[in-house]
Design an enzyme around this catalytic site. Sequence first.
Site, PDB file in Angstrom:
ATOM      1  N   GLY A   1       0.909  -1.175   0.173  1.00  0.00           N
ATOM      2  CA  GLY A   1      -0.085   0.073  -0.003  1.00  0.00           C
ATOM      3  C   GLY A   1       1.004   1.123  -0.001  1.00  0.00           C
TER       4      GLY A   1
ATOM      5  CD  GLU B   1      -1.606   5.654   1.632  1.00  0.00           C
ATOM      6  OE1 GLU B   1      -1.501   4.391   1.360  1.00  0.00           O
ATOM      7  OE2 GLU B   1      -1.880   6.254   0.774  1.00  0.00           O
TER       8      GLU B   1
ATOM      9  CE1 TYR C   1      -5.469  -0.801  -6.240  1.00  0.00           C
ATOM     10  CE2 TYR C   1      -7.137   0.611  -7.369  1.00  0.00           C
ATOM     11  CZ  TYR C   1      -5.667   0.693  -6.852  1.00  0.00           C
ATOM     12  OH  TYR C   1      -4.690   1.609  -6.933  1.00  0.00           O
TER      13      TYR C   1
ATOM     14  NE  ARG D   1      -7.941  -0.091  -2.536  1.00  0.00           N
ATOM     15  CZ  ARG D   1      -6.808   0.719  -2.604  1.00  0.00           C
ATOM     16  NH1 ARG D   1      -6.397   1.264  -3.854  1.00  0.00           N
ATOM     17  NH2 ARG D   1      -6.135   1.210  -1.686  1.00  0.00           N
TER      18      ARG D   1
ATOM     19  CB  ALA E   1       9.094   2.735  -8.382  1.00  0.00           C
TER      20      ALA E   1
ATOM     21  CG  ASP F   1       4.689   3.828  -2.622  1.00  0.00           C
ATOM     22  OD1 ASP F   1       4.257   5.154  -2.904  1.00  0.00           O
ATOM     23  OD2 ASP F   1       4.270   3.134  -2.882  1.00  0.00           O
TER      24      ASP F   1
HETATM   25  O1  KDG Z   1       2.374   2.732  -5.091  1.00  0.00           O
HETATM   26  C1  KDG Z   1       2.193   1.699  -5.023  1.00  0.00           C
HETATM   27  C2  KDG Z   1       0.477   1.248  -4.711  1.00  0.00           C
HETATM   28  O2  KDG Z   1      -0.180   1.689  -5.709  1.00  0.00           O
HETATM   29  C3  KDG Z   1       0.325  -0.169  -4.506  1.00  0.00           C
HETATM   30  O3  KDG Z   1       0.790  -0.803  -3.440  1.00  0.00           O
HETATM   31  C4  KDG Z   1      -1.172  -0.212  -4.385  1.00  0.00           C
HETATM   32  O4  KDG Z   1      -1.424   1.068  -2.740  1.00  0.00           O
HETATM   33  C5  KDG Z   1      -1.780   0.898  -3.675  1.00  0.00           C
HETATM   34  C6  KDG Z   1      -2.963   1.617  -4.386  1.00  0.00           C
HETATM   35  O5  KDG Z   1      -3.811   1.905  -3.640  1.00  0.00           O
HETATM   36  O6  KDG Z   1      -2.887   1.605  -5.497  1.00  0.00           O
END
Ligand code: KDG
Length: 320
Positions: free
Chosen positions: A34, A36, A106, A108, A257, A259
């Site tokens: 994710g 963050e 996703y 989610r 990358a 992050d």
């Molecule tokens: O920056 C990487 C993220 O995009 C990936 O881990 C998935 O957190 C994510 C998202 O919400 O896209």
Amino acid sequence: MLDIVTMGEVMVQFNACTNGPLRHVVYFEKHAAGAEANFAIGMSRLGFKAGFITRVSNDEFGRYILNSLRSEGLDVSRVKIDPETRNGIYFIQRNYPIPGRSSVIYYRKGSAASKMSVNDVDPDYIKQAKLFHLTGITPALSKSCREACLKALEIASQSDIQISIDTNIRLSLWSREEAKETLIPMLRKANIVLIEPQDAEILFGKTEPKEVADEILSMGAETVAVKLGVEGAVAYTRSEEARKPAYKVPVVDVIGAGDAFAAGFISSLMLGKPLENALEIGNAAGALVVTVRGDFENMPSWEDLKKFLAAQRRETVRLR
Ligand code: KDG
């Protein structure tokens, strides 16, 4: 005492072990990821004490996420376990339909993290930190997440805590209009902004890095980094400009990358390093992360960065 606090969703990532359409993929590798969390883990590996705000499900996936954050040294005292919802998960499809690119699919909607609300934001928790970090993903998760982000930003700005925002617009989570309407006021509170040209196009109708940076600096930010992917990155303050090319490495999985760049760049600024050096560290962290599957597994320590940069310099000398 914390150095940084951030909030967002951590999902279980199922990363295809082979290339091509997911319908033909048989094996997946499980990772926690994710934006963050990737950033917070990157900061933790660079010696910063990071606190994380989120919600996870009360099941094996939730426990996996919690263990992953805890084992990376993050403070998880503000991670709530939500008994009523499932954890977000996502799949990574590799090199299809565009060779060299990965796509993210996703599952989610209505996830545990999307239920975060203002009640998850404890002012005293944020006030311990030197920096609060947000990306454009968390406010896109739900209305209650958006309100929680606004509360956290308000607390940080009133307490003179530095704010960094990585725009990270995900158009599968919200529309261009919603992103613009929400993120522009948030960017007005930021000290450090990280952005990519495609996000700048949505927010400002501009993609040229200097024009984008001028726009953001005029909104009050002190530092702006424009991430240019394989071309590296460029950063601006009101009095300085620096540009650094990306490092050439064997790419396995590009996700994460940005992050890693954020962790390398922001940690360097927090340590008072020059802008050019912060870009170099950000680019190096980004390069290391893309050489392995998973978003944060190869987030570097200072020792890793030293070795990587020394090897790059030797390589440059050898090629001359
Ligand atoms: O920056 C990487 C993220 O995009 C990936 O881990 C998935 O957190 C994510 C998202 O919400 O896209």
